[in-house]
Design an enzyme around this catalytic site. Structure first.
Site, PDB file in Angstrom:
ATOM      1  CD  GLU A  98      -2.697   1.454   0.172  1.00 54.40           C
ATOM      2  OE1 GLU A  98      -2.533   2.507  -0.464  1.00 54.40           O
ATOM      3  OE2 GLU A  98      -3.534   0.580  -0.119  1.00 54.40           O
ATOM      4  CG  ASP A 125       4.900   1.648  -7.731  1.00 55.34           C
ATOM      5  OD1 ASP A 125       4.014   0.796  -7.910  1.00 55.34           O
ATOM      6  OD2 ASP A 125       5.360   2.347  -8.644  1.00 55.34           O
ATOM      7  CG  ASP A 148      -8.177   5.363  -8.940  1.00 55.39           C
ATOM      8  OD1 ASP A 148      -9.146   5.478  -9.722  1.00 55.39           O
ATOM      9  OD2 ASP A 148      -7.626   6.328  -8.402  1.00 55.39           O
ATOM     10  CE  LYS A 152     -13.213  13.160 -14.926  1.00 56.34           C
ATOM     11  NZ  LYS A 152     -12.650  14.510 -14.658  1.00 56.34           N
ATOM     12  CG  ASP A 184     -17.128  -0.277  -6.827  1.00 52.47           C
ATOM     13  OD1 ASP A 184     -16.038  -0.118  -7.406  1.00 52.47           O
ATOM     14  OD2 ASP A 184     -17.563   0.540  -5.992  1.00 52.47           O
ATOM     15  CB  THR A 221     -15.842  -3.862   2.337  1.00 55.92           C
ATOM     16  OG1 THR A 221     -16.500  -3.443   1.129  1.00 55.92           O
ATOM     17  CG2 THR A 221     -14.579  -4.647   1.980  1.00 55.92           C
ATOM     18  CE  LYS A 222     -18.279  -1.543   9.562  1.00 49.38           C
ATOM     19  NZ  LYS A 222     -17.924  -0.584  10.646  1.00 49.38           N
ATOM     20  CG  PHE A 223     -17.358   0.854  -0.578  1.00 48.50           C
ATOM     21  CD1 PHE A 223     -17.687   2.183  -0.795  1.00 48.50           C
ATOM     22  CD2 PHE A 223     -17.059   0.059  -1.679  1.00 48.50           C
ATOM     23  CE1 PHE A 223     -17.737   2.704  -2.085  1.00 48.50           C
ATOM     24  CE2 PHE A 223     -17.100   0.566  -2.964  1.00 48.50           C
ATOM     25  CZ  PHE A 223     -17.437   1.902  -3.158  1.00 48.50           C
ATOM     26  CD  GLU A 224     -18.388  -6.543  -1.972  1.00 52.02           C
ATOM     27  OE1 GLU A 224     -18.715  -7.462  -2.751  1.00 52.02           O
ATOM     28  OE2 GLU A 224     -17.361  -6.582  -1.276  1.00 52.02           O
TER      29      GLU A 224
END
Length: 243
Positions: A98, A125, A148, A152, A184, A221-224
């Site tokens: 990370e 990296d 990420d 665009k 996602d 995950t909570k986001f998911e």
């Protein structure tokens, strides 16, 4: 001797340096503020669980003190999923990579709280880590969860899942090892499927062109969970190294 002189005398070095500078990175380094507890975790836990970048490939047996399957997660965010997987599967070794330091601090805090011993961390990296520190044909799996998406169109070239990256992963995975991706963003899922389906060293663990139901080992995950409630999709892809 100056750097200019050395470069002039070594065109191969100049070419390599230019290639390095030209490499498009798949992340933007956003160094958020470390909380006091994250900094404390780094200060106390990094000497034990942190790994530095050098030109010496890791000896996993020496690093973990045992011979066990080793899995790399690229971009573990705040480390919640990685800590959960390591806790649920103590028989496996995990290396997290990370670039964002607050996430490193958060994971080190979880390691301390849960008493985990089977995680090591790079704050660097992933491309450099793979090239310099991960031995060839050594990994049982590589995880890439919710990278990420660079949604665009003009930024699609910055997506980490590209043919060159996949070729690099094939060099470091054992035959039979898995590359597990999750996103996602449907367009990124389609991009991943296109790139991986064309990769000669991999085969889809599902039927060609098909996505994989979320395996139990990947934490929800909570986001998911919030995304599911809002009707958002999540796509998992698992490809196996075949050669």
């Amino acid at each position: 001797m100056s750097e200019t002189t050395k470069t002039e005398n070594n065109p191969q070095t100049e070419s390599a340096q230019n290639s390095l500078h030209r490499r498009i990175k798949s992340f933007v380094l956003r160094q958020g503020r470390l909380s006091a507890s994250q900094q404390q975790a780094i200060d106390s836990q990094w000497p034990t669980f942190g790994l530095e970048v050098s030109n010496e490939p890791l000896d996993f047996n020496a690093v973990f003190g045992r011979d066990a399957p080793t899995i790399v997660e690229i971009g573990f965010g705040m480390g919640t999923s990685l800590a959960a997987m390591a806790e649920a599967h103590p028989e496996q070794n995990y290396i997290g990579i990370e670039v964002h330091r607050p996430g490193v601090g958060a994971l080190l805090k979880l390691i301390e709280e849960k008493g985990l011993t089977n995680i090591r961390i790079f704050n660097h990296d992933a491309i450099d880590v793979l090239a310099k520190r991960i031995p060839k044909n050594s990994l049982s799996a590589v995880y890439l969860f919710f990278p990420d998406p660079w949604h665009k169109t003009r930024h699609h070239k910055r997506r980490i899942v590209q043919p060159a990256f996949v070729k690099t992963l094939a060099e470091h995975l054992k035959t039979g090892g898995h590359f597990h991706m999750a996103t996602d963003w449907e367009n990124y899922a389609e991009h991943m499927m296109e790139v991986m389906s064309a990769a000669p060293d991999f085969k889809n663990t599902q039927a060609p062109g098909h996505y994989t139901p979320r395996p139990d080992y990947r934490p929800l995950t909570k986001f998911e969970q919030r995304g599911h409630r809002l009707g958002h999709g999540v796509w998992d892809l698992i490809f196996e190294k075949i050669s």
